[in-house]
Design an enzyme around this catalytic site. Structure first.
Site, PDB file in Angstrom:
ATOM      1  N   SER A  46     -12.242  -1.884   1.982  1.00 33.01           N
ATOM      2  CA  SER A  46     -13.374  -2.774   2.251  1.00 33.01           C
ATOM      3  C   SER A  46     -13.935  -2.673   3.665  1.00 33.01           C
ATOM      4  O   SER A  46     -15.026  -3.151   3.931  1.00 33.01           O
ATOM      5  CB  SER A  46     -12.933  -4.227   2.009  1.00 33.01           C
TER       6      SER A  46
ATOM      7  N   ALA B 285       2.347   4.671  -0.351  1.00 30.18           N
ATOM      8  CA  ALA B 285       1.555   5.912  -0.219  1.00 30.18           C
ATOM      9  C   ALA B 285       2.443   7.072   0.215  1.00 30.18           C
ATOM     10  O   ALA B 285       2.228   7.661   1.267  1.00 30.18           O
ATOM     11  CB  ALA B 285       0.429   5.705   0.778  1.00 30.18           C
TER      12      ALA B 285
ATOM     13  N   LYS C 233       0.848  -1.215   0.000  1.00 28.29           N
ATOM     14  CA  LYS C 233       0.000   0.000   0.000  1.00 28.29           C
ATOM     15  C   LYS C 233       0.867   1.244   0.000  1.00 28.29           C
ATOM     16  O   LYS C 233       0.767   2.115   0.867  1.00 28.29           O
ATOM     17  CB  LYS C 233      -0.970  -0.023   1.169  1.00 28.29           C
TER      18      LYS C 233
ATOM     19  N   ASN D 274       9.429  10.420  -4.922  1.00 29.02           N
ATOM     20  CA  ASN D 274      10.790   9.888  -4.773  1.00 29.02           C
ATOM     21  C   ASN D 274      10.829   8.685  -3.846  1.00 29.02           C
ATOM     22  O   ASN D 274      11.508   7.688  -4.117  1.00 29.02           O
ATOM     23  CB  ASN D 274      11.736  10.979  -4.268  1.00 29.02           C
TER      24      ASN D 274
END
Ligand code: OMP
Length: 209
Positions: free
Chosen positions: A111, A62, A60, A66
């Site tokens: 979800s 995030a 994931k 860079n």
């Protein structure tokens, strides 16, 4: 990713022997094994060399472009696909697409119940970001078939859907709403016989694909 069974196993197991045994047992019945922080933090990235078949690294990602690049470069050697968040924006997601050698999947709606707070409201912008970054597919919730349907219509991309089993999503509903792959974790690795359970789910999926 080549779809053979439409099933991806989420190997959220931290014990090395158990993880190896489950990965071996499910291999004939899945298109990929998805690994997440619990496994990577407990066993190290090198462990992924021991996972047979296609490996999806669910990190994931995030961060700023860079840092996303640096992460993608580290994961390149170990995984065939990478999951990244769309919310940091187009430049961050594009950095994953540019620097990761395999498929990149973007999370556009999660979800769990808390995803109602922000993800559901921002979904259209996240879809737009994913499309602009030219990702290979999106992650969308089996727990909300209506959202799945809307996301499939708007993206036309491969849809990988977690939430079947432990989170309450249903196989048939999720596939009929447009999912191309089901991501299933606890229902498989907590079963008495994970290989048999993966085979059973794959067989049920084959009725609807
Ligand atoms: P189970 O709920 O045990 O089947 O596992 C679901 C897997 O999918 C876990 O590895 C979650 O981290 C992951 N997941 C979700 O459950 N919801 C999401 O919105 C996104 C993911 C994911 O990106 O894979």
């Amino acid at each position: 990713m080549n779809r053979r069974t439409g099933l991806i196993h989420a190997l959220d197991v931290t014990d090395r022997e158990k993880a190896l045994a489950v990965a071996e047992a499910v291999e004939p019945h899945v298109d990929a094994v998805k690994v997440n922080y619990p496994l990577v933090l407990s066993q190290g990235l090198e462990f992924l060399d021991h996972v047979p078949g296609t490996v999806v690294a669910d990190l994931k990602v995030a961060d700023i472009p860079n840092t996303n690049r640096l992460i993608a470069e580290q994961v390149n050697r170990y995984a065939d696909a990478l999951i990244a968040h769309a919310f940091p924006g187009r430049d961050s997601l594009e950095s994953c697409v540019e620097h990761f050698d395999g498929d990149v999947y973007a999370v556009v709606e999660m979800s769990h119940p808390g995803a109602e707070q922000i993800f559901k409201r921002e979904r259209d912008d996240l879809i737009q970001t994913a499309l602009e970054a030219d990702v290979d597919g999106v992650i969308a919730p089996a727990t909300r078939p209506q959202s799945l349907r809307a996301i499939k219509e708007k993206t036309g991309l491969d849809l990988l859907s977690p939430g079947v089993g432990a989170q309450g999503g249903k196989i048939r509903e999720t596939l009929e709403a447009g999912a191309d792959y089901l991501i299933v974790g606890r229902a498989i690795y907590r079963a008495d016989d994970p290989g048999a359970e993966a085979a059973r789910i794959a067989s049920e999926i084959s009725n609807y694909l």
